[in-house]
Motif scaffolding. Structure first.
Motif, PDB file in Angstrom:
ATOM      1  N   LEU A   1      45.190  51.933  46.599  1.00  0.00           N
ATOM      2  CA  LEU A   1      43.848  51.415  46.337  1.00  0.00           C
ATOM      3  C   LEU A   1      43.796  50.637  45.016  1.00  0.00           C
ATOM      4  N   PHE A   2      44.409  51.179  43.977  1.00  0.00           N
ATOM      5  CA  PHE A   2      44.365  50.510  42.679  1.00  0.00           C
ATOM      6  C   PHE A   2      45.166  49.211  42.684  1.00  0.00           C
ATOM      7  N   GLU A   3      46.256  49.202  43.431  1.00  0.00           N
ATOM      8  CA  GLU A   3      47.047  47.981  43.537  1.00  0.00           C
ATOM      9  C   GLU A   3      46.248  46.888  44.255  1.00  0.00           C
ATOM     10  N   ASN A   4      45.528  47.283  45.315  1.00  0.00           N
ATOM     11  CA  ASN A   4      44.676  46.320  46.021  1.00  0.00           C
ATOM     12  C   ASN A   4      43.554  45.809  45.117  1.00  0.00           C
ATOM     13  N   TRP A   5      42.983  46.695  44.321  1.00  0.00           N
ATOM     14  CA  TRP A   5      41.923  46.282  43.395  1.00  0.00           C
ATOM     15  C   TRP A   5      42.473  45.290  42.373  1.00  0.00           C
ATOM     16  N   LYS A   6      43.675  45.566  41.884  1.00  0.00           N
ATOM     17  CA  LYS A   6      44.305  44.676  40.914  1.00  0.00           C
ATOM     18  C   LYS A   6      44.568  43.307  41.536  1.00  0.00           C
ATOM     19  N   ASN A   7      45.036  43.289  42.785  1.00  0.00           N
ATOM     20  CA  ASN A   7      45.269  42.021  43.479  1.00  0.00           C
ATOM     21  C   ASN A   7      43.961  41.268  43.694  1.00  0.00           C
ATOM     22  N   LEU A   8      42.912  41.996  44.013  1.00  0.00           N
ATOM     23  CA  LEU A   8      41.603  41.372  44.215  1.00  0.00           C
ATOM     24  C   LEU A   8      41.112  40.723  42.922  1.00  0.00           C
ATOM     25  N   GLN A   9      41.406  41.336  41.803  1.00  0.00           N
ATOM     26  CA  GLN A   9      40.994  40.775  40.517  1.00  0.00           C
ATOM     27  C   GLN A   9      41.701  39.459  40.215  1.00  0.00           C
ATOM     28  N   ASN A  10      42.900  39.312  40.695  1.00  0.00           N
ATOM     29  CA  ASN A  10      43.674  38.118  40.388  1.00  0.00           C
ATOM     30  C   ASN A  10      43.277  36.907  41.227  1.00  0.00           C
ATOM     31  N   PHE A  11      42.433  37.109  42.232  1.00  0.00           N
ATOM     32  CA  PHE A  11      41.971  35.968  43.018  1.00  0.00           C
ATOM     33  C   PHE A  11      41.101  35.075  42.140  1.00  0.00           C
ATOM     34  N   PRO A  12      41.227  33.772  42.316  1.00  0.00           N
ATOM     35  CA  PRO A  12      40.345  32.889  41.544  1.00  0.00           C
ATOM     36  C   PRO A  12      38.900  33.076  42.023  1.00  0.00           C
ATOM     37  N   THR A  13      38.008  33.254  41.071  1.00  0.00           N
ATOM     38  CA  THR A  13      36.603  33.452  41.432  1.00  0.00           C
ATOM     39  C   THR A  13      35.727  32.531  40.604  1.00  0.00           C
ATOM     40  N   ILE A  14      34.568  32.321  41.148  1.00  0.00           N
ATOM     41  CA  ILE A  14      33.553  31.546  40.449  1.00  0.00           C
ATOM     42  C   ILE A  14      32.434  32.520  40.130  1.00  0.00           C
ATOM     43  N   GLY A  15      31.903  32.431  38.965  1.00  0.00           N
ATOM     44  CA  GLY A  15      30.795  33.301  38.604  1.00  0.00           C
ATOM     45  C   GLY A  15      31.250  34.468  37.759  1.00  0.00           C
ATOM     46  N   MET A  16      30.458  35.520  37.785  1.00  0.00           N
ATOM     47  CA  MET A  16      30.678  36.609  36.856  1.00  0.00           C
ATOM     48  C   MET A  16      31.540  37.728  37.408  1.00  0.00           C
ATOM     49  N   PHE A  17      31.912  37.700  38.686  1.00  0.00           N
ATOM     50  CA  PHE A  17      32.684  38.809  39.254  1.00  0.00           C
ATOM     51  C   PHE A  17      33.993  39.006  38.505  1.00  0.00           C
ATOM     52  N   ASN A  18      34.704  37.930  38.249  1.00  0.00           N
ATOM     53  CA  ASN A  18      35.978  38.045  37.548  1.00  0.00           C
ATOM     54  C   ASN A  18      35.770  38.586  36.139  1.00  0.00           C
TER      55      ASN A  18
ATOM     56  N   LEU B   1      33.343  40.485  35.036  1.00  0.00           N
ATOM     57  CA  LEU B   1      32.894  41.877  35.042  1.00  0.00           C
ATOM     58  C   LEU B   1      33.986  42.834  35.509  1.00  0.00           C
ATOM     59  N   THR B   2      34.887  42.372  36.383  1.00  0.00           N
ATOM     60  CA  THR B   2      35.928  43.260  36.893  1.00  0.00           C
ATOM     61  C   THR B   2      37.220  43.163  36.099  1.00  0.00           C
ATOM     62  N   LYS B   3      37.282  42.229  35.192  1.00  0.00           N
ATOM     63  CA  LYS B   3      38.505  41.998  34.435  1.00  0.00           C
ATOM     64  C   LYS B   3      38.951  43.248  33.673  1.00  0.00           C
ATOM     65  N   ASN B   4      38.041  43.867  32.998  1.00  0.00           N
ATOM     66  CA  ASN B   4      38.370  45.049  32.199  1.00  0.00           C
ATOM     67  C   ASN B   4      37.597  46.266  32.700  1.00  0.00           C
ATOM     68  N   TYR B   5      37.793  46.620  33.961  1.00  0.00           N
ATOM     69  CA  TYR B   5      37.026  47.740  34.497  1.00  0.00           C
ATOM     70  C   TYR B   5      37.419  49.055  33.860  1.00  0.00           C
ATOM     71  N   ASN B   6      38.612  49.138  33.297  1.00  0.00           N
ATOM     72  CA  ASN B   6      38.993  50.359  32.575  1.00  0.00           C
ATOM     73  C   ASN B   6      38.098  50.565  31.355  1.00  0.00           C
ATOM     74  N   GLU B   7      37.758  49.469  30.692  1.00  0.00           N
ATOM     75  CA  GLU B   7      36.831  49.555  29.556  1.00  0.00           C
ATOM     76  C   GLU B   7      35.479  50.082  30.004  1.00  0.00           C
ATOM     77  N   TYR B   8      35.007  49.589  31.157  1.00  0.00           N
ATOM     78  CA  TYR B   8      33.722  50.055  31.682  1.00  0.00           C
ATOM     79  C   TYR B   8      33.779  51.536  32.022  1.00  0.00           C
ATOM     80  N   LEU B   9      34.888  51.960  32.619  1.00  0.00           N
ATOM     81  CA  LEU B   9      35.027  53.381  32.950  1.00  0.00           C
ATOM     82  C   LEU B   9      35.041  54.236  31.688  1.00  0.00           C
ATOM     83  N   GLU B  10      35.727  53.772  30.658  1.00  0.00           N
ATOM     84  CA  GLU B  10      35.746  54.512  29.397  1.00  0.00           C
ATOM     85  C   GLU B  10      34.346  54.575  28.788  1.00  0.00           C
TER      86      GLU B  10
END
Length: 181
Positions: free
Chosen positions: A16-33, A35-44
């Motif tokens: 699951l985490f590997e898939n999430w990491k791959n999803l983050q690397n997709f080019p995105t437009i807007g704020m999704f990238n 906001l998800t870039k440092n999700y570990n920071e958000y969890l902390e």
């Protein structure tokens, strides 16, 4: 018939985490990238906020325990004094009302003047301020990610504007003095 490629049959093949990491690397437009870039920071941040909330809950329990004890002490005093005086049997009498006022005033005055209550109140108030400050930090971090001016940036701009107004006022006064001469 078994379909071995079906993720529902064997989902242990997928991390699951590997898939999430791959999803983050997709080019995105807007704020999704962003906001998800440092999700570990958000969890902390969320974990830290939860720790503060748990501490607040413990402190609130202590605070309300002391308040309840004071209330029970006042009720106990009212019961004892009303049993000893036959004139206080009527709950509608003026003497009974004064007895209630005195009992509660005595119980809560002793509570509010105690060191334990002061410590409990201070801890509750401190944790509430910690929550507000932590939430402000999280909001400010999100505003920076979204390229929206943060409160501290707006405060800095307002401070600069005040300094500019002051400088203009000084320049205007000097100009008027020169003009008068």
């Amino acid at each position: 018939m078994k379909d071995e490629n079906n993720a529902l049959n064997n989902f242990t093949k997928y991390d699951l985490f590997e898939n999430w990491k791959n999803l983050q690397n997709f080019p995105t437009i807007g704020m999704f990238n962003a906001l998800t870039k440092n999700y570990n920071e958000y969890l902390e941040d969320l974990l830290s906020l939860n720790r503060i909330l748990v501490d607040l809950q413990k402190n609130l329990s202590n605070y309300w325990l002391q308040m309840s004890k004071a209330n029970f002490r006042a009720v106990g005093n009212v019961i004892l004094k009303s049993k000893s005086d036959p004139n206080l049997k009527d709950a509608n009498s003026e003497k009974f009302r004064l007895l209630l006022i005195d009992a509660y005033e005595e119980a809560y005055s002793s509570l509010f003047s105690s060191k334990e209550f002061a410590i409990a109140y201070n801890e509750v108030y401190s944790k509430q301020l910690d929550i507000v400050n932590y939430i402000n930090r999280i909001v400010e971090k999100n505003l920076k990610l979204l390229n929206i001016p943060t409160r501290s940036e707006l405060d800095e701009v307002l401070k600069d504007l005040q300094e500019m107004k002051k400088t203009l006022r000084i320049m205007k006064n000097r100009y008027e003095k020169l003009d008068r001469k």
